[in-house]
Design a protein around this motif. Sequence first.
Motif, PDB file in Angstrom:
ATOM      1  N   MET A  33      -0.404  22.363  -4.803  1.00  0.00           N
ATOM      2  CA  MET A  33       0.592  21.288  -4.811  1.00  0.00           C
ATOM      3  C   MET A  33      -0.065  19.938  -4.518  1.00  0.00           C
ATOM      4  N   LEU A  34      -0.992  19.911  -3.575  1.00  0.00           N
ATOM      5  CA  LEU A  34      -1.696  18.659  -3.271  1.00  0.00           C
ATOM      6  C   LEU A  34      -2.503  18.192  -4.481  1.00  0.00           C
ATOM      7  N   MET A  35      -3.176  19.137  -5.149  1.00  0.00           N
ATOM      8  CA  MET A  35      -3.965  18.789  -6.323  1.00  0.00           C
ATOM      9  C   MET A  35      -3.047  18.256  -7.432  1.00  0.00           C
ATOM     10  N   LEU A  36      -1.908  18.937  -7.648  1.00  0.00           N
ATOM     11  CA  LEU A  36      -0.958  18.470  -8.661  1.00  0.00           C
ATOM     12  C   LEU A  36      -0.387  17.105  -8.296  1.00  0.00           C
ATOM     13  N   HIS A  37      -0.162  16.892  -7.021  1.00  0.00           N
ATOM     14  CA  HIS A  37       0.336  15.587  -6.590  1.00  0.00           C
ATOM     15  C   HIS A  37      -0.681  14.487  -6.898  1.00  0.00           C
ATOM     16  N   GLU A  38      -1.948  14.776  -6.631  1.00  0.00           N
ATOM     17  CA  GLU A  38      -2.991  13.787  -6.929  1.00  0.00           C
ATOM     18  C   GLU A  38      -3.056  13.519  -8.434  1.00  0.00           C
ATOM     19  N   LYS A  39      -2.987  14.590  -9.231  1.00  0.00           N
ATOM     20  CA  LYS A  39      -3.043  14.419 -10.689  1.00  0.00           C
ATOM     21  C   LYS A  39      -1.851  13.610 -11.190  1.00  0.00           C
ATOM     22  N   THR A  40      -0.655  13.915 -10.672  1.00  0.00           N
ATOM     23  CA  THR A  40       0.520  13.160 -11.132  1.00  0.00           C
ATOM     24  C   THR A  40       0.419  11.702 -10.704  1.00  0.00           C
ATOM     25  N   SER A  41      -0.134  11.453  -9.530  1.00  0.00           N
ATOM     26  CA  SER A  41      -0.303  10.057  -9.086  1.00  0.00           C
ATOM     27  C   SER A  41      -1.250   9.320 -10.021  1.00  0.00           C
ATOM     28  N   LYS A  42      -2.350   9.975 -10.382  1.00  0.00           N
ATOM     29  CA  LYS A  42      -3.300   9.345 -11.304  1.00  0.00           C
ATOM     30  C   LYS A  42      -2.658   9.113 -12.665  1.00  0.00           C
ATOM     31  N   LEU A  43      -1.881  10.111 -13.145  1.00  0.00           N
ATOM     32  CA  LEU A  43      -1.220   9.946 -14.442  1.00  0.00           C
ATOM     33  C   LEU A  43      -0.195   8.817 -14.396  1.00  0.00           C
ATOM     34  N   LYS A  44       0.512   8.703 -13.302  1.00  0.00           N
ATOM     35  CA  LYS A  44       1.483   7.613 -13.179  1.00  0.00           C
ATOM     36  C   LYS A  44       0.781   6.261 -13.212  1.00  0.00           C
ATOM     37  N   LYS A  45      -0.355   6.159 -12.501  1.00  0.00           N
ATOM     38  CA  LYS A  45      -1.110   4.906 -12.518  1.00  0.00           C
ATOM     39  C   LYS A  45      -1.598   4.594 -13.929  1.00  0.00           C
ATOM     40  N   ARG A  46      -2.105   5.606 -14.599  1.00  0.00           N
ATOM     41  CA  ARG A  46      -2.615   5.412 -15.958  1.00  0.00           C
ATOM     42  C   ARG A  46      -1.484   5.009 -16.899  1.00  0.00           C
ATOM     43  N   ALA A  47      -0.333   5.666 -16.775  1.00  0.00           N
ATOM     44  CA  ALA A  47       0.816   5.332 -17.619  1.00  0.00           C
ATOM     45  C   ALA A  47       1.257   3.894 -17.361  1.00  0.00           C
ATOM     46  N   LEU A  48       1.240   3.481 -16.093  1.00  0.00           N
ATOM     47  CA  LEU A  48       1.619   2.112 -15.759  1.00  0.00           C
ATOM     48  C   LEU A  48       0.640   1.119 -16.369  1.00  0.00           C
ATOM     49  N   LYS A  49      -0.666   1.416 -16.286  1.00  0.00           N
ATOM     50  CA  LYS A  49      -1.666   0.525 -16.882  1.00  0.00           C
ATOM     51  C   LYS A  49      -1.489   0.441 -18.394  1.00  0.00           C
ATOM     52  N   LEU A  50      -1.241   1.593 -19.041  1.00  0.00           N
ATOM     53  CA  LEU A  50      -1.034   1.594 -20.490  1.00  0.00           C
ATOM     54  C   LEU A  50       0.210   0.791 -20.849  1.00  0.00           C
ATOM     55  N   GLN A  51       1.266   0.955 -20.089  1.00  0.00           N
ATOM     56  CA  GLN A  51       2.494   0.212 -20.356  1.00  0.00           C
ATOM     57  C   GLN A  51       2.248  -1.286 -20.194  1.00  0.00           C
ATOM     58  N   GLN A  52       1.529  -1.662 -19.150  1.00  0.00           N
ATOM     59  CA  GLN A  52       1.226  -3.078 -18.954  1.00  0.00           C
ATOM     60  C   GLN A  52       0.361  -3.607 -20.094  1.00  0.00           C
ATOM     61  N   LYS A  53      -0.588  -2.791 -20.547  1.00  0.00           N
ATOM     62  CA  LYS A  53      -1.460  -3.202 -21.642  1.00  0.00           C
ATOM     63  C   LYS A  53      -0.637  -3.398 -22.912  1.00  0.00           C
ATOM     64  N   ARG A  54       0.266  -2.451 -23.212  1.00  0.00           N
ATOM     65  CA  ARG A  54       1.131  -2.581 -24.396  1.00  0.00           C
ATOM     66  C   ARG A  54       1.993  -3.826 -24.315  1.00  0.00           C
ATOM     67  N   GLN A  55       2.559  -4.077 -23.116  1.00  0.00           N
ATOM     68  CA  GLN A  55       3.386  -5.269 -22.958  1.00  0.00           C
ATOM     69  C   GLN A  55       2.558  -6.529 -23.176  1.00  0.00           C
ATOM     70  N   LYS A  56       1.327  -6.524 -22.682  1.00  0.00           N
ATOM     71  CA  LYS A  56       0.452  -7.680 -22.847  1.00  0.00           C
ATOM     72  C   LYS A  56       0.134  -7.895 -24.319  1.00  0.00           C
ATOM     73  N   GLU A  57      -0.178  -6.794 -25.040  1.00  0.00           N
ATOM     74  CA  GLU A  57      -0.472  -6.900 -26.471  1.00  0.00           C
ATOM     75  C   GLU A  57       0.751  -7.378 -27.230  1.00  0.00           C
ATOM     76  N   GLU A  58       1.910  -6.862 -26.871  1.00  0.00           N
ATOM     77  CA  GLU A  58       3.158  -7.277 -27.523  1.00  0.00           C
ATOM     78  C   GLU A  58       3.393  -8.766 -27.298  1.00  0.00           C
ATOM     79  N   LEU A  59       3.150  -9.227 -26.074  1.00  0.00           N
ATOM     80  CA  LEU A  59       3.318 -10.641 -25.750  1.00  0.00           C
ATOM     81  C   LEU A  59       2.332 -11.490 -26.549  1.00  0.00           C
ATOM     82  N   GLU A  60       1.079 -11.030 -26.639  1.00  0.00           N
ATOM     83  CA  GLU A  60       0.078 -11.774 -27.402  1.00  0.00           C
ATOM     84  C   GLU A  60       0.467 -11.845 -28.874  1.00  0.00           C
ATOM     85  N   ARG A  61       0.961 -10.707 -29.443  1.00  0.00           N
ATOM     86  CA  ARG A  61       1.400 -10.719 -30.859  1.00  0.00           C
ATOM     87  C   ARG A  61       2.547 -11.685 -31.043  1.00  0.00           C
ATOM     88  N   GLU A  62       3.479 -11.681 -30.116  1.00  0.00           N
ATOM     89  CA  GLU A  62       4.620 -12.585 -30.220  1.00  0.00           C
ATOM     90  C   GLU A  62       4.161 -14.040 -30.150  1.00  0.00           C
TER      91      GLU A  62
END
Length: 168
Positions: free
Chosen positions: A118-147
């Motif tokens: 459970m601790l290992m899965l918690h760490e993995k989900t935390s990392k995935l959440k951080k990565r998903a947040l970074k990807l979302q921010q990157k997409r938003q930034k690219e979308e803003l730049e395109r606009e």
Amino acid sequence: MREPCPAGLPPRGGDGKRDLAGGGLSDTSPDEGLIEDLTIEDKAVEQLAEGLLSHYLPDLQRSKQALQELTQNQVVLLDTLEQEISKFKECHSMLDINALFTEAKHYHAKLVNIRKEMLMLHEKTSKLKKRALKLQQKRQKEELEREQQREKEFEREKQLTAKPAKRT
């Protein structure tokens, strides 16, 4: 011979009773002076009794309730204790107890492994959440730049469009 008087009380008469009427020894009945001097009104007695009750009754009621709760808890504990005693009596030999301890160790080890997973899965989900947040921010930034790029192109085309000259 008279006895010494306790703090502030009148001396005793020949019959051993205190003379509360204040006259020392007298020929009259000891009760006659008491009735006249110690007349207490019933209303005052009632008020004093009510005051005394109002002062002590809430504490006594709380104490009574606490004792009732304790008694109920004791009954529950006694029932539980009796059940536990009967369970222990059902164990016939040390082999049964040893088997239970072995089983408990086995399940404890399983629990430890599950906790680690459970601790290992918690760490993995935390990392995935951080990565998903970074990807979302990157997409938003690219979308803003395109606009912003579209807006710049639109402004450039707008400036490049022919404008009729003003007549003066």
